[in-house]
Every structure is written in structure tokens, then in C-alpha cells.
Design a protein around this motif. Structure first.
Motif, PDB file in Angstrom:
ATOM      1  N   SER A   1       0.836  -1.194   0.000  1.00 34.51           N
ATOM      2  CA  SER A   1       0.000   0.000   0.000  1.00 34.51           C
ATOM      3  C   SER A   1       0.874   1.249   0.000  1.00 34.51           C
ATOM      4  O   SER A   1       0.554   2.243  -0.635  1.00 34.51           O
ATOM      5  CB  SER A   1      -0.972  -0.048   1.187  1.00 34.51           C
ATOM      6  OG  SER A   1      -0.684   0.950   2.116  1.00 34.51           O
ATOM      7  N   ARG A   2       2.018   1.168   0.666  1.00 38.29           N
ATOM      8  CA  ARG A   2       2.929   2.315   0.626  1.00 38.29           C
ATOM      9  C   ARG A   2       3.445   2.567  -0.791  1.00 38.29           C
ATOM     10  O   ARG A   2       3.731   3.697  -1.157  1.00 38.29           O
ATOM     11  CB  ARG A   2       4.102   2.066   1.583  1.00 38.29           C
ATOM     12  CG  ARG A   2       3.939   2.780   2.925  1.00 38.29           C
ATOM     13  CD  ARG A   2       5.161   2.595   3.790  1.00 38.29           C
ATOM     14  NE  ARG A   2       5.177   1.283   4.430  1.00 38.29           N
ATOM     15  CZ  ARG A   2       6.209   0.463   4.427  1.00 38.29           C
ATOM     16  NH1 ARG A   2       7.325   0.804   3.799  1.00 38.29           N
ATOM     17  NH2 ARG A   2       6.145  -0.699   5.045  1.00 38.29           N
ATOM     18  N   HIS A   3       3.573   1.491  -1.538  1.00 39.59           N
ATOM     19  CA  HIS A   3       4.092   1.648  -2.898  1.00 39.59           C
ATOM     20  C   HIS A   3       2.979   1.703  -3.930  1.00 39.59           C
ATOM     21  O   HIS A   3       3.235   1.552  -5.119  1.00 39.59           O
ATOM     22  CB  HIS A   3       5.066   0.507  -3.208  1.00 39.59           C
ATOM     23  CG  HIS A   3       6.383   0.639  -2.508  1.00 39.59           C
ATOM     24  ND1 HIS A   3       7.499   1.166  -3.095  1.00 39.59           N
ATOM     25  CD2 HIS A   3       6.749   0.335  -1.239  1.00 39.59           C
ATOM     26  CE1 HIS A   3       8.496   1.168  -2.238  1.00 39.59           C
ATOM     27  NE2 HIS A   3       8.072   0.669  -1.105  1.00 39.59           N
ATOM     28  N   LYS A   4       1.744   1.867  -3.457  1.00 37.50           N
ATOM     29  CA  LYS A   4       0.586   2.016  -4.344  1.00 37.50           C
ATOM     30  C   LYS A   4       0.417   0.827  -5.286  1.00 37.50           C
ATOM     31  O   LYS A   4       0.164   0.982  -6.469  1.00 37.50           O
ATOM     32  CB  LYS A   4       0.705   3.311  -5.166  1.00 37.50           C
ATOM     33  CG  LYS A   4       0.983   4.543  -4.312  1.00 37.50           C
ATOM     34  CD  LYS A   4       0.424   5.789  -4.954  1.00 37.50           C
ATOM     35  CE  LYS A   4       0.887   7.032  -4.199  1.00 37.50           C
ATOM     36  NZ  LYS A   4       0.475   7.014  -2.774  1.00 37.50           N
ATOM     37  N   LEU A   5       0.579  -0.360  -4.708  1.00 41.01           N
ATOM     38  CA  LEU A   5       0.339  -1.584  -5.469  1.00 41.01           C
ATOM     39  C   LEU A   5      -0.892  -2.267  -4.894  1.00 41.01           C
ATOM     40  O   LEU A   5      -1.020  -2.389  -3.683  1.00 41.01           O
ATOM     41  CB  LEU A   5       1.535  -2.541  -5.322  1.00 41.01           C
ATOM     42  CG  LEU A   5       2.763  -2.338  -6.176  1.00 41.01           C
ATOM     43  CD1 LEU A   5       3.803  -3.386  -5.830  1.00 41.01           C
ATOM     44  CD2 LEU A   5       2.416  -2.401  -7.645  1.00 41.01           C
ATOM     45  N   ARG A   6      -1.778  -2.735  -5.724  1.00 38.63           N
ATOM     46  CA  ARG A   6      -2.921  -3.499  -5.226  1.00 38.63           C
ATOM     47  C   ARG A   6      -2.438  -4.790  -4.600  1.00 38.63           C
ATOM     48  O   ARG A   6      -1.494  -5.422  -5.079  1.00 38.63           O
ATOM     49  CB  ARG A   6      -3.870  -3.826  -6.375  1.00 38.63           C
ATOM     50  CG  ARG A   6      -4.582  -2.601  -6.846  1.00 38.63           C
ATOM     51  CD  ARG A   6      -5.979  -2.949  -7.275  1.00 38.63           C
ATOM     52  NE  ARG A   6      -6.696  -1.735  -7.564  1.00 38.63           N
ATOM     53  CZ  ARG A   6      -7.824  -1.707  -8.227  1.00 38.63           C
ATOM     54  NH1 ARG A   6      -8.356  -2.819  -8.673  1.00 38.63           N
ATOM     55  NH2 ARG A   6      -8.438  -0.578  -8.428  1.00 38.63           N
TER      56      ARG A   6
ATOM     57  N   ALA B   1       7.699  -0.341  -9.105  1.00 39.50           N
ATOM     58  CA  ALA B   1       7.428   0.225  -7.789  1.00 39.50           C
ATOM     59  C   ALA B   1       8.676   0.231  -6.907  1.00 39.50           C
ATOM     60  O   ALA B   1       8.607   0.596  -5.743  1.00 39.50           O
ATOM     61  CB  ALA B   1       6.317  -0.567  -7.109  1.00 39.50           C
ATOM     62  N   HIS B   2       9.801  -0.161  -7.463  1.00 40.69           N
ATOM     63  CA  HIS B   2      11.074  -0.217  -6.730  1.00 40.69           C
ATOM     64  C   HIS B   2      11.002  -1.152  -5.526  1.00 40.69           C
ATOM     65  O   HIS B   2      11.575  -0.859  -4.485  1.00 40.69           O
ATOM     66  CB  HIS B   2      11.517   1.181  -6.301  1.00 40.69           C
ATOM     67  CG  HIS B   2      11.740   2.094  -7.460  1.00 40.69           C
ATOM     68  ND1 HIS B   2      12.827   1.965  -8.297  1.00 40.69           N
ATOM     69  CD2 HIS B   2      11.006   3.112  -7.952  1.00 40.69           C
ATOM     70  CE1 HIS B   2      12.741   2.897  -9.249  1.00 40.69           C
ATOM     71  NE2 HIS B   2      11.646   3.599  -9.062  1.00 40.69           N
ATOM     72  N   LEU B   3      10.262  -2.236  -5.663  1.00 43.49           N
ATOM     73  CA  LEU B   3      10.258  -3.279  -4.637  1.00 43.49           C
ATOM     74  C   LEU B   3      11.174  -4.425  -5.045  1.00 43.49           C
ATOM     75  O   LEU B   3      11.383  -5.360  -4.304  1.00 43.49           O
ATOM     76  CB  LEU B   3       8.850  -3.831  -4.443  1.00 43.49           C
ATOM     77  CG  LEU B   3       7.918  -2.975  -3.601  1.00 43.49           C
ATOM     78  CD1 LEU B   3       6.570  -3.642  -3.468  1.00 43.49           C
ATOM     79  CD2 LEU B   3       8.534  -2.744  -2.240  1.00 43.49           C
ATOM     80  N   ALA B   4      11.689  -4.367  -6.264  1.00 48.02           N
ATOM     81  CA  ALA B   4      12.583  -5.412  -6.739  1.00 48.02           C
ATOM     82  C   ALA B   4      13.398  -4.828  -7.878  1.00 48.02           C
ATOM     83  O   ALA B   4      13.129  -3.710  -8.331  1.00 48.02           O
ATOM     84  CB  ALA B   4      11.802  -6.637  -7.213  1.00 48.02           C
ATOM     85  N   GLN B   5      14.398  -5.563  -8.308  1.00 50.78           N
ATOM     86  CA  GLN B   5      15.177  -5.114  -9.454  1.00 50.78           C
ATOM     87  C   GLN B   5      15.577  -6.320 -10.294  1.00 50.78           C
ATOM     88  O   GLN B   5      15.643  -7.430  -9.809  1.00 50.78           O
ATOM     89  CB  GLN B   5      16.423  -4.354  -8.991  1.00 50.78           C
ATOM     90  CG  GLN B   5      17.348  -5.177  -8.114  1.00 50.78           C
ATOM     91  CD  GLN B   5      18.580  -4.408  -7.674  1.00 50.78           C
ATOM     92  OE1 GLN B   5      19.149  -3.656  -8.447  1.00 50.78           O
ATOM     93  NE2 GLN B   5      18.984  -4.617  -6.432  1.00 50.78           N
TER      94      GLN B   5
END
Lengths: 148, 148
Positions: free
Chosen positions: A15-20, A70-74
Motif C-alpha cells: 500500500s505504501r508503494h501504491k500496489l494493489r 514500484a522499486h520493490l525489486a530489481q
DNA sequence: TTTCCTGCAAAAGCTTTGCAAGTAC
DNA sequence: GTACTTGCAAAGCTTTTGCAGGAAA
């Protein structure tokens, strides 16, 4: 049915990264974060499809792409084969085995020392000479595992 | 018809590396060595097919693979897209533009300074802790071009 | 309710392979 | 003459896309 302690944390993160927040995304993120060997999309697909039947490979790719945006992975650079994914976003060093192609993280303490030890004046000189603005430095140690 | 001064040198190079000398290989090697932007197989194919009509893309891939096996070229790691090739075999630094994906060489003098400046004790500590034998260190400067 | 996500299948892009004909050694 | 290379086409892999149904906010 025991409650998964990570579930809430992941929901927050999304939710912080605006992902469902869908069950597929949660499962895939957990699998990715748990796997320090930097899996390919296909590896993750087989891992996750055990828990979540009917999951498709296309969704794995779409979801990983969403994580990266979303910069949660690369994505990790690798030559040719399948793309490898990494849930750690901060800059860290990798080893790459020339025999197996396996990629592993260097312990963070050591990696940060190495990155901090880079000569800044030299980096600035390169920026000036090449007309290039350096955002970060990627270091990869190439070799092979010595233990069996 | 003027004689190409490089032709003999390339023939020598091939024979030293036990590669058969064909016109396709000579042309491809010249194109690769002349291109410091680290071309993809397809880029080389279009460059070379102007000089050598009838050249096929499959031959470009086969030939580049032969060069790599003979250590006359190397594949550069990149995320996803086409493989990029490099005629320089010795270890050198690259810049990678985040916008265009272009890869360029860092001038050798600067790159060698950077590689020599790496703390050896730290590298040895990593080898010990991870059970990994380091053959070489690959450094990539990620950022973007500042000039137009 | 609206918007985005999933899953299937099919397409697209990159790379490799099989085989007959040709070329270097 | 022998062994390797070329060129074409076709296959193989990885990744992306279109679209109908479904779920999150």
C-alpha cells in the motif's frame, strides 16, 4: 490455520508503494524475498504455483515488472539467459559463479565497505571526461565456488 | 582497389587463436573492433551485410560465439534485451546509460586506476566468508549522459 | 462502481540448430 | 581430401500482449 506473520507487513509495503494487494502478488513477493539465490521468473513460477494453483507464468512476469516499477525489486544484469530478480533494492554486491551461473549476495557489511572505498575523485574525473552522470556503481565479483 | 592494412593483422590474430580465416569473420571482427558502442548481433549484421551481401544473421551469431570461445571477444551482461558484444578482452569498466541502454568504455587509464584501487584485504575476506574464488571484478557505472 | 489484475493463449523477439553446399587448410 | 564454415529456414526459449472475466479499493 495459522496466521502468517508476514502477511500484514507485505500488505503495508504494497500500500505504501501504491500496489494493489492480491494473493498472487503477496505469494510471489514472499517467494522472491525468501530466495537469496536470485531466481528467474520460471523458478518463481514453479515455487509459487504449488501454493497458488492456476497461477500463470504471464502473471509472474507482469507482477515482477510491477514490483520493479514500484522499486520493490530489481532485475539483475546477466548474459543471455533468463532474467534474474532480486527483492533487495539497495545497492549491494553480487558474486556470479562462472560454472553454474548462480548469483549470490555479498554480506552487506563487506559490500558497503567496498562501495565506500571507491575513490570519489576518480569517479568525478570519469564523469567529467565522459560527459556522464553516475547514479550508482554496480560491482560484480566473478569467479567460482570453492566449497562443494 | 586499395589494400586493407588491417587484413594481415587479423589473419595473424585468427591463426594464433586457431580460428579459420574467412571473409565473413574478418569483416565481422573489423566491425566489432571498430564499434566502441558495443553493438548487438543485429547491429553488426546490418553493418556487415552492406559489405558482404548474403551474410546471414545466423552466421553473425555463430561467428560471435566462435570469437567468444577463442577469447577474441566477450559478451557483456545486460538486462533482458539483445546481447551486446565487445572486442576488448581485458577487464575494463563500462558506463551504462539508464535512458538509452547504451554501453561505453571508460578510458583505460582511469579504469585501471579504479580496479587497482580496490582493497585487496576486503576481497580476500569476501572470498573466505563466502567460499568463493574471485577471478575478476566487473564494475559498471550506471547513470546517464549529460551532454546532448 | 470503477479501476486494475488475472489467466489463458497467441504473438513477438532473440538465439540456436539441421543440413546441403562451399571454402580454408 | 578432410574438416570446418556458411546460409537458409525452421525450431526453441524467454518475454510481452490482447482480451474476457474477476477482485481490490
Amino acid at each position: 490455520m495459522q496466521k502468517d506473520p508476514d502477511s500484514g507487513r507485505i500488505q503495508d509495503l504494497f500500500s505504501r508503494h501504491k500496489l494493489r494487494c492480491t494473493s498472487q502478488r503477496k505469494g510471489l513477493y514472499k517467494a522472491l524475498a525468501a530466495n537469496t539465490g536470485h531466481p528467474t521468473a520460471e523458478q518463481l513460477y514453479y515455487e509459487v504455483s504449488g501454493h497458488i494453483p492456476g497461477m500463470s507464468l504471464a502473471t509472474v512476469y507482469n507482477t515482477l515488472e510491477a514490483f520493479c516499477s514500484a522499486h520493490l525489486a530489481q532485475k539483475l544484469p546477466g548474459q543471455g539467459g533468463s532474467t534474474r530478480y532480486d527483492a533487495c533494492v539497495h545497492n549491494h554486491l553480487h558474486t556470479r559463479c562462472e560454472k553454474s551461473g548462480a548469483v549470490h549476495d555479498v554480506p552487506d557489511e563487506l559490500g558497503q565497505k567496498m562501495l565506500k572505498g571507491l575513490p570519489r575523485t576518480l569517479l568525478r574525473q570519469i564523469e567529467k571526461e565522459m560527459g556522464f552522470s553516475i547514479d550508482y556503481v554496480r560491482i560484480e565479483l566473478v569467479g567460482q565456488h570453492t566449497s562443494g
